[in-house]
Design an enzyme around this catalytic site. Structure first.
Site, PDB file in Angstrom:
ATOM      1  NE  ARG A  32     -42.402 -63.700 -28.354  1.00 48.58           N
ATOM      2  CZ  ARG A  32     -43.637 -63.532 -28.060  1.00 48.58           C
ATOM      3  NH1 ARG A  32     -44.156 -64.028 -27.171  1.00 48.58           N
ATOM      4  NH2 ARG A  32     -44.228 -62.573 -28.854  1.00 48.58           N
ATOM      5  CG  ASP A  33     -37.852 -67.519 -19.896  1.00 44.93           C
ATOM      6  OD1 ASP A  33     -37.650 -66.961 -18.917  1.00 44.93           O
ATOM      7  OD2 ASP A  33     -37.348 -68.792 -19.994  1.00 44.93           O
ATOM      8  CB  ILE A  34     -34.374 -69.246 -23.517  1.00 47.48           C
ATOM      9  CG1 ILE A  34     -33.786 -70.098 -24.695  1.00 47.48           C
ATOM     10  CG2 ILE A  34     -34.201 -70.032 -22.176  1.00 47.48           C
ATOM     11  CD1 ILE A  34     -32.437 -70.059 -24.780  1.00 47.48           C
ATOM     12  CG  ASN A  91     -37.935 -66.157  -9.271  1.00 49.51           C
ATOM     13  OD1 ASN A  91     -39.103 -66.113  -8.389  1.00 49.51           O
ATOM     14  ND2 ASN A  91     -37.881 -66.667 -10.333  1.00 49.51           N
ATOM     15  CD  GLU A  99     -32.988 -71.063 -12.521  1.00 48.37           C
ATOM     16  OE1 GLU A  99     -32.739 -70.857 -13.797  1.00 48.37           O
ATOM     17  OE2 GLU A  99     -33.433 -72.022 -12.181  1.00 48.37           O
ATOM     18  CB  VAL A 100     -30.453 -64.585 -14.752  1.00 48.98           C
ATOM     19  CG1 VAL A 100     -29.371 -63.857 -15.429  1.00 48.98           C
ATOM     20  CG2 VAL A 100     -30.563 -66.130 -15.545  1.00 48.98           C
ATOM     21  CG  HIS A 104     -34.812 -61.765 -14.472  1.00 51.59           C
ATOM     22  ND1 HIS A 104     -33.570 -61.927 -13.793  1.00 51.59           N
ATOM     23  CD2 HIS A 104     -35.479 -63.031 -14.127  1.00 51.59           C
ATOM     24  CE1 HIS A 104     -33.382 -63.212 -13.256  1.00 51.59           C
ATOM     25  NE2 HIS A 104     -34.644 -63.753 -13.518  1.00 51.59           N
ATOM     26  CG  HIS A 106     -40.051 -64.474 -14.661  1.00 45.87           C
ATOM     27  ND1 HIS A 106     -39.462 -65.428 -15.564  1.00 45.87           N
ATOM     28  CD2 HIS A 106     -39.174 -64.204 -13.801  1.00 45.87           C
ATOM     29  CE1 HIS A 106     -38.312 -65.858 -15.171  1.00 45.87           C
ATOM     30  NE2 HIS A 106     -38.027 -65.087 -13.859  1.00 45.87           N
TER      31      HIS A 106
END
Ligand code: 5GP
Length: 120
Positions: A32-34, A91, A99-100, A104, A106
């Site tokens: 799960r996304d933080i 992304n 960003e990371v 990944h 989502h």
């Protein structure tokens, strides 16, 4: 540019940082996304050191690619968003807003998600 193995998802994969795991197999981890943007907001990542879709699609094995695609479908089913619908988004790079620097996907669901991208 080389893969930066100090990125936050590499650290999660090494177990240095905890995550709320929802799925794992030999090639994939999903958690799960933080900072969730929807009631269901999961990140599905390959375990291999891939920064982007570009690298993953060009150099990952067929097994890794199949595992990532199948994991997204399994997580959506397991978390109960298939009937109402959901969104998968990745992304990539600066214009994509990544960003990371570890690939990944989502997976969003659990509410009406609105426009696909911002109007401007
Ligand atoms: P990006 O903008 O690169 O597509 O998405 C990065 C995502 O990673 C963001 O949605 C952000 O909330 C999430 N994230 C950043 N750090 C952590 C973390 O330590 N743990 C988890 N679970 N998610 C994180």
């Amino acid at each position: 540019m080389a893969y930066d193995d100090s990125n936050i998802f590499a650290r999660i994969l090494r177990g240095e940082i905890p995550c709320d795991k929802v799925f794992e197999d030999d090639h994939v981890l999903a958690f799960r996304d933080i900072n969730p943007q929807a009631p269901v907001h999961v990140l599905v990542i390959p375990k291999g050191p891939y920064r982007s879709w570009t690298e993953f699609s060009a150099t990952a094995s067929d097994g890794e690619i199949a595992a990532l695609v199948r994991a997204v479908g399994k997580v959506a089913a397991d978390l109960g968003v298939v009937e109402q619908g959901y969104r998968v988004l990745s992304n990539i790079g600066a214009d994509g807003g990544q960003e990371v620097p570890h690939l990944h996907l989502h997976l969003f669901g659990g509410r009406r998600l609105g426009r696909m991208i911002a109007a401007d």
